[in-house]
Design an enzyme around this catalytic site. Structure first.
Site, PDB file in Angstrom:
ATOM      1  N   ASP A 199      13.989  -1.121  -2.146  1.00 27.33           N
ATOM      2  CA  ASP A 199      12.783  -1.936  -2.032  1.00 27.33           C
ATOM      3  C   ASP A 199      12.888  -3.002  -0.944  1.00 27.33           C
ATOM      4  OD1 ASP A 199      10.152  -2.625  -2.940  1.00 27.33           O
ATOM      5  OD2 ASP A 199      10.986  -4.340  -4.014  1.00 27.33           O
ATOM      6  N   THR A 223       4.033  -4.655  -2.991  1.00 34.25           N
ATOM      7  CA  THR A 223       4.246  -3.298  -3.460  1.00 34.25           C
ATOM      8  C   THR A 223       3.322  -2.978  -4.632  1.00 34.25           C
ATOM      9  OG1 THR A 223       6.565  -3.383  -2.795  1.00 34.25           O
ATOM     10  CG2 THR A 223       5.947  -1.668  -4.364  1.00 34.25           C
ATOM     11  N   GLN A 273       6.860   4.713  -1.285  1.00 32.56           N
ATOM     12  CA  GLN A 273       6.250   3.466  -1.727  1.00 32.56           C
ATOM     13  C   GLN A 273       4.872   3.308  -1.093  1.00 32.56           C
ATOM     14  OE1 GLN A 273       7.690  -0.740  -0.494  1.00 32.56           O
ATOM     15  NE2 GLN A 273       8.747  -0.343  -2.430  1.00 32.56           N
TER      16      GLN A 273
END
Length: 289
Positions: A199, A223, A273
């Protein structure tokens, strides 16, 4: 945090009832919880309910609200299925009575089967010849470089290179990752740390093809969802190549793909993502600033 032991401490969840666990925060100046921490702790909570011989092969998480660093996170695990080959788990993370994150994952025992794997987009420069990512960040977002050194120094991140051109695969970036310090041999822990590290840079790639600088106040980034597939065990205390691309940005959303390889080219995992990348003008029009 400047040593992997501090991340490993975050993965030591406290049990507070049947399939319910408490996750702590590190000492931080951030007001919002880092998404990679929530994913890693959620996976740790799931593993507390899964047979030890079964490893995660896929997960998908949705970030519902921003977590706050001033309050512990409660992880509640659901057990939809324990089959002969696969175990399925769900987890909900909450703070103050509000859900902030949900994730589902599937687990299976490793077995032999058909094998093939894609190679990195281009041969990378060896990590020893690459500068720390913070040095690259200082040229484009110095305030973010300082935050990185304060918050995420436990993951040694080296900048390989990037392309902000509109290629057939979109904007690209490669970095090397390695934990500062050794990680136990347990492959479950390596998966958790990979989830944490995945991430760090992935959503950034969706802004590379555009003039707005990451970290700029004119760009809102958050996100929305994050998925991972674990293919082969790779160690995060050895160098891991994170080969990332963004094939699309539209509707104030950016989509990014990432492939994680060990130093010898073995493909260990994929990450995908999607996140909000909203421009300042649109934020002002909507009355969000």
């Amino acid at each position: 945090m400047d040593h992997i032991s501090e991340i490993l401490d975050l993965l030591e969840l406290d049990s507070c009832g049947h399939d319910t666990f408490i996750g702590k925060h590190p000492v931080t100046l951030q007001q919002r919880t880092f998404g990679g921490q929530v994913m890693a702790q959620a996976l740790a909570a799931m593993y507390r309910t899964v047979p030890s011989e079964r490893l995660c092969h896929s997960l998908k998480g949705y970030f519902l609200r921003a977590g706050v660093t001033s309050e512990d996170i409660t992880y509640t695990v659901a057990r939809p299925r324990d089959g002969g080959s696969f175990t399925t788990r769900g987890v909900t993370a909450s703070q103050g009575g509000h859900e902030i994150f949900t994730m589902s994952a599937s687990f299976k025992e490793p077995e032999d089967g058909l094998e093939h794997a894609a190679l990195p987009s281009k041969p990378p420069t060896p990590p020893e010849s690459c500068v720390p990512l913070t040095e690259q960040l200082r040229t484009v977002a110095p305030q973010f470089a300082a935050m990185w050194e304060r918050e995420w120094a436990a993951i040694d991140t080296r900048f390989v290179g990037f392309s902000n051109r509109e290629t057939s695969e979109g904007a690209r970036m490669q970095v090397w990752l390695r934990s500062v310090g050794d990680v136990p041999d347990d492959p479950r822990i390596h998966q958790m740390v990979l989830a944490y590290a995945s991430d760090l840079t992935l959503l950034v790639v969706s802004a590379l093809a555009h003039p707005q600088t990451f970290g700029s106040p004119d760009l809102q980034i958050a996100t929305i969802d994050h998925s991972m597939w674990f293919h082969r065990p790779i160690r995060v205390d050895d160098w891991v190549l994170y080969d990332q691309s963004s094939p699309n940005a539209a509707n104030a959303l950016g989509l990014s793909f990432g492939s994680l390889y060990d130093e010898h080219g073995a493909l260990g995992a994929h990450a995908v993502q999607e996140g909000l990348i909203r421009l300042g003008d649109e934020r002002r029009r909507r009355g969000l600033v």
